[in-house]
Write a protein that holds these residues in place. Structure first.
Motif, PDB file in Angstrom:
ATOM      1  N   LEU A  31      39.347  44.401  54.074  1.00  0.00           N
ATOM      2  CA  LEU A  31      39.002  43.816  52.774  1.00  0.00           C
ATOM      3  C   LEU A  31      39.664  42.440  52.619  1.00  0.00           C
ATOM      4  CD1 LEU A  31      37.646  44.244  50.007  1.00  0.00           C
ATOM      5  CD2 LEU A  31      39.784  45.222  49.212  1.00  0.00           C
ATOM      6  N   LEU A  32      40.917  42.340  53.068  1.00  0.00           N
ATOM      7  CA  LEU A  32      41.634  41.063  52.968  1.00  0.00           C
ATOM      8  C   LEU A  32      40.957  39.990  53.805  1.00  0.00           C
ATOM      9  CD1 LEU A  32      45.318  42.295  53.230  1.00  0.00           C
ATOM     10  CD2 LEU A  32      44.295  41.072  51.310  1.00  0.00           C
ATOM     11  N   ARG A  33      40.558  40.375  55.016  1.00  0.00           N
ATOM     12  CA  ARG A  33      39.939  39.420  55.935  1.00  0.00           C
ATOM     13  C   ARG A  33      38.674  38.831  55.303  1.00  0.00           C
ATOM     14  NH1 ARG A  33      36.856  39.917  60.248  1.00  0.00           N
ATOM     15  NH2 ARG A  33      36.505  42.091  59.760  1.00  0.00           N
ATOM     16  N   VAL A  34      37.850  39.700  54.740  1.00  0.00           N
ATOM     17  CA  VAL A  34      36.598  39.248  54.142  1.00  0.00           C
ATOM     18  C   VAL A  34      36.873  38.426  52.870  1.00  0.00           C
ATOM     19  CG1 VAL A  34      34.475  40.053  53.042  1.00  0.00           C
ATOM     20  CG2 VAL A  34      35.300  41.168  55.116  1.00  0.00           C
ATOM     21  N   THR A  35      37.803  38.906  52.049  1.00  0.00           N
ATOM     22  CA  THR A  35      38.132  38.192  50.810  1.00  0.00           C
ATOM     23  C   THR A  35      38.692  36.809  51.132  1.00  0.00           C
ATOM     24  OG1 THR A  35      38.694  40.342  49.880  1.00  0.00           O
ATOM     25  CG2 THR A  35      39.314  38.429  48.587  1.00  0.00           C
ATOM     26  N   ALA A  36      39.605  36.748  52.091  1.00  0.00           N
ATOM     27  CA  ALA A  36      40.203  35.464  52.473  1.00  0.00           C
ATOM     28  C   ALA A  36      39.108  34.511  52.975  1.00  0.00           C
ATOM     29  CB  ALA A  36      41.256  35.680  53.549  1.00  0.00           C
ATOM     30  N   ARG A  37      38.219  35.018  53.792  1.00  0.00           N
ATOM     31  CA  ARG A  37      37.123  34.192  54.301  1.00  0.00           C
ATOM     32  C   ARG A  37      36.290  33.643  53.147  1.00  0.00           C
ATOM     33  NH1 ARG A  37      32.454  37.571  56.393  1.00  0.00           N
ATOM     34  NH2 ARG A  37      32.195  37.587  54.130  1.00  0.00           N
ATOM     35  N   ASP A  38      35.917  34.524  52.220  1.00  0.00           N
ATOM     36  CA  ASP A  38      35.057  34.098  51.103  1.00  0.00           C
ATOM     37  C   ASP A  38      35.718  33.026  50.247  1.00  0.00           C
ATOM     38  OD1 ASP A  38      33.293  35.922  52.020  1.00  0.00           O
ATOM     39  OD2 ASP A  38      33.496  37.348  50.357  1.00  0.00           O
ATOM     40  N   TYR A  39      37.025  33.168  50.025  1.00  0.00           N
ATOM     41  CA  TYR A  39      37.721  32.203  49.165  1.00  0.00           C
ATOM     42  C   TYR A  39      38.222  30.987  49.968  1.00  0.00           C
ATOM     43  CZ  TYR A  39      37.645  35.432  45.191  1.00  0.00           C
ATOM     44  OH  TYR A  39      37.252  36.253  44.161  1.00  0.00           O
ATOM     45  N   ALA A 146      43.703  30.057  38.412  1.00  0.00           N
ATOM     46  CA  ALA A 146      42.724  31.051  37.957  1.00  0.00           C
ATOM     47  C   ALA A 146      42.052  31.721  39.150  1.00  0.00           C
ATOM     48  CB  ALA A 146      41.677  30.381  37.069  1.00  0.00           C
ATOM     49  N   GLN A 147      41.712  30.922  40.168  1.00  0.00           N
ATOM     50  CA  GLN A 147      41.009  31.526  41.306  1.00  0.00           C
ATOM     51  C   GLN A 147      41.922  32.430  42.132  1.00  0.00           C
ATOM     52  OE1 GLN A 147      39.061  29.120  44.297  1.00  0.00           O
ATOM     53  NE2 GLN A 147      37.180  30.309  44.080  1.00  0.00           N
ATOM     54  N   LEU A 148      43.205  32.106  42.190  1.00  0.00           N
ATOM     55  CA  LEU A 148      44.140  33.007  42.880  1.00  0.00           C
ATOM     56  C   LEU A 148      44.178  34.363  42.180  1.00  0.00           C
ATOM     57  CD1 LEU A 148      47.156  30.671  43.704  1.00  0.00           C
ATOM     58  CD2 LEU A 148      45.961  32.123  45.348  1.00  0.00           C
TER      59      LEU A 148
END
Ligand code: HAM
Length: 469
Positions: A31-39, A146-148
């Motif tokens: 989940l972190l890998r995908v979230t980090a990629r997206d952001y 805010a985005q963090l």
């Protein structure tokens, strides 16, 4: 008499992450890998060991972490080194050292690393623990804060955890100094109610009184001055904008005037993620904020920055409490079972051949009993078991058993790879076998019930003769 040997034991506050817990770690990491990629974050890893001065200069000399919790020692080159207690300082060091100031800004970095704090161990508090972290360097805008918060929220939500965002602003260093003075003045009038420890805190690090668990302090704090009333204009405007972004996206948060965080590098926005229903910084699932002066403090060009880090063990603890599912277990498509040494040789070869054509295959090459092997196949959730017994060995055939319905067919050993491939592809196309090769939820139960079931029906193995155990 032989001397009794005491087996070695884990150090206090340390933890083995056993195979049974790994599915939680995979789920979070994926989940972190995908979230980090997206952001738009890129992964970084920094060394576990850093110069002690990195943390005294960034986290702060008077903080609990530096004063009480660091694993610091002098190494064989006589250097003062420390097992990192947190990730931001190392990331900032790396940012400066590798000239990331010259890259297009902001530079967004994420990590998943172990940290060390010699604190008193308790539930969810270890001496070695893991954090994921997001750091944004080179951007002053409130939209970053805010985005963090949105990225952090998306991770906890993605895991199904009920959390609350706690937020505050601690302003710039000058406004903080003013506030600290006001706080000291306020508590000085209450000196008779303070313990010696509190008096010391009041002198050395009065902000820490704000998150004291002590009932007397809690009580006194209701009338104490609040930091929001001491914010400088720019910090106030910044904070208002952060909150506007959050309001606009309907992100729920709690304005917490006592939230100050335990590390010195913060300014302006600070926030934490708490498990809903268990409010209190002791069980915080993560925390972060702005640290606009840290790059400069550590010798880099002035560079505004903000970040967030979450504790993995605490997340897993909550997932278990909320009975949230870990990642589904990896399930083999094919399981190989053999009877006797010549069959084992054939299976050793077949295992390699199937892997070469990307079939998820499992084996128990050390076993001989068929019943035992079929139990393993069942436990692993294999779709088919390939069996070579004495008869198959003589005929150069192989038995393919559908583990769902028990139907068995004989196929030519030489064509086994092609036949298996064909069947799996057909099943995948019709959705009978999960494409990812992961155990589907309804099969998990069987997987987890690792204890062989004695009442289970005997497998039909008559075709292979009576070679069972
Ligand atoms: P922190 O609040 O010290 O912040 O730690 C972040 C999270 O790590 C905590 O909320 C908690 O979940 C977890 N954690 C901390 N100590 C322990 C422990 N002893 N055992 C288990 N989990 C623990 C920082 O470390 C900052 N570097 C966060 C940050 C990143 N700020 C800006 N960027």
């Amino acid at each position: 008499m032989a001397k009794e040997i005491t087996p070695p034991q884990l150090l206090r506050g340390m933890k083995d992450i056993l195979p049974t817990d790994q599915p939680y770690w995979w789920k979070i990491f994926d989940l972190l890998r995908v979230t980090a990629r997206d952001y738009g974050f890129e992964r970084i890893e920094t060394p576990i060991l850093e110069a002690t001065s990195l943390f005294t200069r960034s986290v702060g000399d008077l903080t609990d972490i530096v004063q009480k919790e660091m694993y610091s020692f002098t190494d064989k080159s006589n250097d003062n080194v420390t097992l990192r207690p947190e990730g931001t300082a190392g990331v900032v060091r790396s940012y400066i050292e590798h000239g990331m100031l010259n890259l297009p800004q902001p530079v967004k970095l994420w990590y998943f690393m172990p940290f060390f704090r010699h604190d008193r161990p308790q539930a969810g508090r270890y001496r070695q623990f893991w954090q994921f972290g997001f750091e944004v360097l080179g951007a002053p805008q409130p939209v970053i804060d805010a985005q963090l918060i949105l990225a952090a929220r998306s991770i906890y939500r993605g895991l199904g955890l009920d959390t609350t965002v706690q937020i505050n602003s601690i302003g710039d260093p000058a406004s903080r100094t003013q506030y600290i003075k006001a706080l000291q003045t306020f508590f000085k009038t209450k000196k008779s109610e303070l313990t010696d420890e509190h008096k010391l805190l009041l002198q050395k690090n009065p902000l820490r009184l704000l998150d004291s668990k002590d009932a007397v302090i809690q009580d006194l704090l209701t009338d104490a001055p609040q930091i929001v009333d001491y914010l400088d204009e720019a910090s106030r405007a910044h904070f208002v904008q952060v909150l506007e972004y959050l309001d606009d996206l309907e992100v729920a948060y709690v304005l917490n005037p006592r939230l100050v965080r335990g590390l010195d590098y913060y300014n302006r926005t600070v926030f934490e993620v708490w498990p809903t229903g268990d409010e209190g910084a002791q069980s915080s699932l993560g925390g972060g904020g702005r640290y606009d002066s840290l790059v400069e403090t550590l010798g880099g060009r002035p560079t505004p920055a903000a970040g967030f880090a979450g504790g993995i063990e605490r997340i897993i603890m909550r997932m278990k409490e909320q009975q949230l599912p870990p990642a589904p277990l990896d399930r083999p498509e094919i399981y190989l079972a053999q009877l006797g040494e010549p069959a084992r040789k054939k299976m050793l070869r077949l295992f390699e051949a199937l892997r070469d054509v990307d079939v998820r295959v499992a084996e128990s090459l050390t076993k001989d009993g068929l019943k035992q092997q079929l139990e393993v196949a069942n436990r692993l959730g294999a779709h088919y078991t390939l069996i070579i017994g004495q008869k198959e060995l003589m005929d150069d055939t192989i038995l393919i058993r559908d583990m769902e319905n028990g139907i068995q067919e004989i196929i030519d050993y030489k064509k086994a790879v092609a036949e298996v491939k064909k069947r799996l592809e057909k099943n995948r196309a019709s959705g009978t076998t999960p494409v990812t090769g992961m155990v589907q939820p309804e099969r998990l139960e069987r997987y987890q019930a690792a204890v062989p079931d004695d009442t289970a029906e005997e497998p039909q193995v008559n075709q292979v003769g009576d070679h069972d155990e």
